[in-house]
Design an enzyme around this catalytic site. Sequence first.
Site, PDB file in Angstrom:
ATOM      1  N   THR A 101     -27.292  49.307 -21.318  1.00 51.86           N
ATOM      2  CA  THR A 101     -27.343  50.512 -20.724  1.00 51.86           C
ATOM      3  C   THR A 101     -26.466  51.532 -21.067  1.00 51.86           C
ATOM      4  O   THR A 101     -26.793  52.626 -21.134  1.00 51.86           O
ATOM      5  CB  THR A 101     -27.167  50.097 -19.147  1.00 51.86           C
ATOM      6  N   SER A 140     -36.732  52.919 -19.272  1.00 48.00           N
ATOM      7  CA  SER A 140     -35.506  52.255 -18.844  1.00 48.00           C
ATOM      8  C   SER A 140     -34.881  51.739 -20.026  1.00 48.00           C
ATOM      9  O   SER A 140     -35.378  51.504 -21.222  1.00 48.00           O
ATOM     10  CB  SER A 140     -36.095  51.230 -17.923  1.00 48.00           C
ATOM     11  N   THR A 141     -33.611  51.095 -19.822  1.00 47.64           N
ATOM     12  CA  THR A 141     -33.089  50.543 -20.886  1.00 47.64           C
ATOM     13  C   THR A 141     -33.574  49.325 -21.209  1.00 47.64           C
ATOM     14  O   THR A 141     -33.842  48.711 -22.202  1.00 47.64           O
ATOM     15  CB  THR A 141     -31.504  50.147 -20.342  1.00 47.64           C
ATOM     16  N   ASN A 142     -34.335  48.718 -20.099  1.00 42.82           N
ATOM     17  CA  ASN A 142     -35.177  47.381 -20.470  1.00 42.82           C
ATOM     18  C   ASN A 142     -36.289  47.535 -21.260  1.00 42.82           C
ATOM     19  O   ASN A 142     -36.386  46.442 -21.875  1.00 42.82           O
ATOM     20  CB  ASN A 142     -35.866  47.029 -19.106  1.00 42.82           C
ATOM     21  N   THR A 187     -27.711  13.091 -59.332  1.00 42.45           N
ATOM     22  CA  THR A 187     -27.963  13.009 -58.244  1.00 42.45           C
ATOM     23  C   THR A 187     -26.689  12.324 -57.545  1.00 42.45           C
ATOM     24  O   THR A 187     -26.050  11.427 -58.206  1.00 42.45           O
ATOM     25  CB  THR A 187     -29.100  11.999 -57.813  1.00 42.45           C
ATOM     26  N   SER A 318      -5.553  34.128 -60.446  1.00 42.49           N
ATOM     27  CA  SER A 318      -4.370  33.694 -59.995  1.00 42.49           C
ATOM     28  C   SER A 318      -3.108  34.484 -60.401  1.00 42.49           C
ATOM     29  O   SER A 318      -3.145  35.277 -61.412  1.00 42.49           O
ATOM     30  CB  SER A 318      -4.161  32.349 -60.516  1.00 42.49           C
ATOM     31  N   SER A 319      -2.112  34.629 -59.418  1.00 42.29           N
ATOM     32  CA  SER A 319      -1.070  35.442 -59.444  1.00 42.29           C
ATOM     33  C   SER A 319       0.102  34.474 -60.232  1.00 42.29           C
ATOM     34  O   SER A 319       1.070  34.936 -60.573  1.00 42.29           O
ATOM     35  CB  SER A 319      -0.563  35.912 -58.188  1.00 42.29           C
ATOM     36  N   LYS A 324      -6.592  31.953 -65.516  1.00 48.04           N
ATOM     37  CA  LYS A 324      -7.448  31.422 -64.715  1.00 48.04           C
ATOM     38  C   LYS A 324      -8.614  32.554 -64.186  1.00 48.04           C
ATOM     39  O   LYS A 324      -8.043  33.763 -63.674  1.00 48.04           O
ATOM     40  CB  LYS A 324      -6.816  30.903 -63.447  1.00 48.04           C
TER      41      LYS A 324
END
Length: 464
Positions: A101, A140-142, A187, A318-319, A324
């Site tokens: 609403t 209506s909102t409905n 697998t 990576s830091s 990497k």
Amino acid sequence: MVQLRTENDLLGQKQLPADALWGIHTARAIENFPIMKQTVHQELVKAYGEVKLACAQTNNALGFWKNKEKGAAIEQAAFEMSQGLLNEHIVVDSLQGGAGTSTNMNVNEVLANRALLLLNQQPGNYDLVSPLNDINLHQSTNDTYPTALKVAAIRLLRLLEQNVLALQEAFQQKEKEFAPIVKIGRTQLQDAVLTTLGREMGAYAEAFNRDRWRIYKCEERLRVVNLGGTAIGTGLGAPKQFIFRVLDKLRDNTNIGLARSENLVDGTLNTDVFVEVSGILKACASNLLKISNDLRLMSSGPHAGLGEINLPELQAGSSIMPGKVNPVIPEAVAQVAIKVMGNDQIITQASSSGNLELNQFLPLIAHSLLESVDLLKEACNLFTEKCVSGITANEKKCRAQVNNSTATVTALMPAIGYNKCDEILKIARQHELSIKEASLKSGFLNEEEFEQLITPEAVCRLGH
């Protein structure tokens, strides 16, 4: 000094900025629902504009506004909203009580005040254009909220379908490109039999082909709307002519094959269609999660892992570890997939928790459903453009694994039988040889015969 205007409702008075296009109902919603700090989805707002435009056009055609300038101004305001020109004025939180609403009233107030400006009047002059008596006339909102949600979802799903199709085609391209490359099929993460990298990519393409088709079919589910049902699907307060004509306008305006629900009460109180569509989105998310993780495994290492494929290198990983590079796009796509799966659970819970003639949790359903479509749309595009299209094969690594893996012995069985294959395995273990070296040492096969048994054509042949 900020100029103010005073508006009234059932609960009293409020002072608002004089130039605000929203009104007292919106102001109360802003106070009551500071939850997500995120406004209603922009596509939902635009779709709401389309719904209101269809209603205004129908009311105008039926002569409910004697003042033709007023009717034209209301139509123009609704058209502007349908084009996204009034989105900034829809300020209520996406999560709200009242089954939507607050969203409907925010829309009504903005359209009324925009129409007033078009008539050279000041916002708040509701005696001339009323949010309730004019903009919400015969609605209506409905019925307007779920109808707008379905229109918005269809629009976004059409875009998602195109992105899934592009992803499917990217994998099909890799299927052709990698068709000659024989590799180990696994697998339970263990070497199993030979296959080709192209065959693997083709299987991924098929999964997204099914997703594309399922997403396309969602429109059939969503195109049935309850517009004209007003309160709980009864059509209360709306003349029959309006109920039977309004959807024609909305269908023409949106170019979507919308149909009125045969049972407007069912169309209002039951929201299972959103659960169904969310389940289809979850299936797509499931494929994205599985395949993105597969690509991460296949590219792992690259030196001490499988290393069968190379993903595009996009940023340092990576830091602290030089050199990497992480598979950041598959990781991001996987997180989107997990989020969509979570949203599916939210939509399921919200839909099944609705009470009696209306689902009070429609705003949560709307937020979660449209967010899921958005996320999948962006993730598929990202996956296609920044990952799949740039995959290259590490052909030497694939070949080395084929030469060394016990999985290769299975490919030799049709020619020399199980017992001789067993002998080759023993030779390989005893002398620490590759499978190819052991095969040649055994005398059961010469090099040409061995190579013939592990060609792409041989390993992809169905049966003997």
